[in-house]
Each structure stands twice: as structure tokens, then as C-alpha cells.
Design an enzyme around this catalytic site. Sequence first.
Site: not given
Length: 362
Positions: A69-70, A74, A179, A189, A208, A243, A278
Site C-alpha cells: 500500500d505504501g 506513491r 491522510d 512535549r 500526540d 491520545a 511521509q
Amino acid sequence: MAVNRLGMVVHQARPTAVAAARTARAWAAARGIACFELDVWRGDQPRRSAQEESEAAGHPDLIVTFGGDGTFLRGARLAARNGAAALGVNVGRVGFLTEISVDQVEDALNAVHEGRATIEERMLLTLRASRPLEMPEGMEALLRYGRGPVPPPPKVRPGRGGPEEAGWGIPLDVNAVNDVVFEKLARDRQAGLGVYVSAQLLASYSADAIIVATPTGSTAYSFAAGGPVVSPYLDAVVFTPVAPHIAFDRTVVAAVDEPVAVRVLPTSGQVAVSLDGQLRGVLNPGDWVAAYRAPVRLRLVRLAPTQFYHRLRDRFRLADSPATDTAPPFYRPSSPIPPDLAHLRLPPVPDDPPEPEPDGPC
């Protein structure tokens, strides 16, 4: 559609993908069709933008990806940028987006070339931002460990961003299939992010990450973070916090004409912006990015009608409740569709439909 120029995106680390690509190259050569490999880099050469890749290949009308899928993502971004159709050959572990297996390459290319395939369109996301996205010095060297170079930061869309658009942000020449993710850059942080839907503040999060996904991407990172499954036939913008330190941790599914904007709050650390996994830039406090439906759509090659929910059940290995009886795997009467149901999206008639149950006792 007749294929005039063929583009290929190949996962070079997988021998099966390389071998399948050779099959496609031989198919093209036998028919006098120009064939180019896209998104290739060697050594320390930087990667090119989608526009530069398309121009170098002479704007192919079909792009075939060989990988998981990656790899498909692309190639899909290149195809969408060029108006080409995209076909995925699955050489990965999940293959939720890819269409065919390696032993179907030649048959699939024949089907496309002879007009026996169909084209399915999917919604994409594009961005406006308070400033052009930039990569901090030294960031790419860190990210390249064990991988190839990252794509360049997206350029400003040409012919846009004049004085009359002051305040609306800079339009970025980039698309996301799955996405756009805003995530904290430092492990110690949190990201402080204000989320706006249709220009109205929904909530301020210490989290997060924030995921803004298409319906296609709803089954990717958003799903892993607890988001809903959204039918890919629907146009919508899916926003999921990851989160969050807030009681309201639910996903919001916005209408397609309701943009989702994310502003980095003054108390936040730096925030990384990723498209389809990416990294494409880093935001500082005060920066903002808005995601909304792109004017172009992804054109997917389908050899048969997509059975999305069957694929969902199969790829995610959904298990039935032990408290229920076994449900039949398929339900679709073989009789003609009634007129009031003719507009619905229904699966094709199965090859061996079940025998109808008798109306009464035998």
C-alpha cells in the site's frame, strides 16, 4: 481506455515486485507502448516533485505500482497529479488498496488496454497554509536512516496566492490519498493544536497527533487510532485525535465542504506535517494548515466491481461473534433488481447463487 504511455512505481527491495515489473515492461514493448519507471532515486540524489516526475515521463496515462500500500500511495499521488489512472499490484502484506496479484499483471494490462476495465474515482485532500512548508536543517538526514530520501516540501500552486487572497493562506501544490497528520516532533512535549471545522473552533487539544483523513484513509492510521470505517464512495473529511489529554476524544466526520484547519498553539512544541506517512514539513507555534477536498480526484483501475466490505472483512480478519450462528458469506438474490432498488450499489450476482428456500413444507 487505450494505454499510450505506461508509468511504473516499483518497490526495488522486493524481488517479486521487480519481476512483476519486468512482465509489464515486456507487455508494453510487445505493443510499442512507451514505458517509464517513476519515483526512482539513486545515491544522494534528491527526489523530484510529482509534477517533475510526470513531466520527465511524458505524462503517462496509466501508472502501475508494484509493492504494498505504501508503494501504491506513491504512484497514486503521481497519477492524480497527472490525471492518469492508477493500478496497484499487491506485493505487500496487507494490500488493502491494491487491486491485483503478480500473476494477473498481463491479463490486467490487456483488460485496461482493451477497455474492459472500469475507473473508480476517490476523493483527495489538498492544503492551504499560513506559510510554505519547510524542513529543518538536518531533519532529512535523520529520516533517511535505512530509507530513501524524503519528498521535497510541497510548492505553492502556480497562479495563486495573490493579494486578493490575503488571509486565506498559501495554496500548496500537493495531494493526500489517505491522510494529513499533525504530530508532536519531540517525544517529551505534546502538540498543542487548535482544530477548526468550517472556520469555527471545535476544541484545543494537547495530544500526540491529529489525523485528517479521506474516506479512503479512514481504514489506515485513523482506524488504528480508533476512528470509524467510512465508505470510500462517500466524500467527507474525517478528523481523529490521537491520545488527547481531553475528555472529548471522538472522531468527527465533517461534510466535504467543511474544511478542517489545525493551528499550532503558543504553548506547543514543533509539529511535523506528514502526508500519506511521509514528512513534508515542520510547523512552529502560530502556524496553521487547512485541509479540504482537492479539485482533482484519484482514478483507480478496477477489473471488477469493488466489494469494499468483503475486502474489509478479509484484510482485517474480522471474526464473528461465537454467540451467533454462522452467517452466509454472500446475500444477493439472483432475480432482477426491483425498480425502487435500481439506484443502489449492489454486488454482482454470484457465480453459484444459493438455491431459494421453498415457500412451504415439501
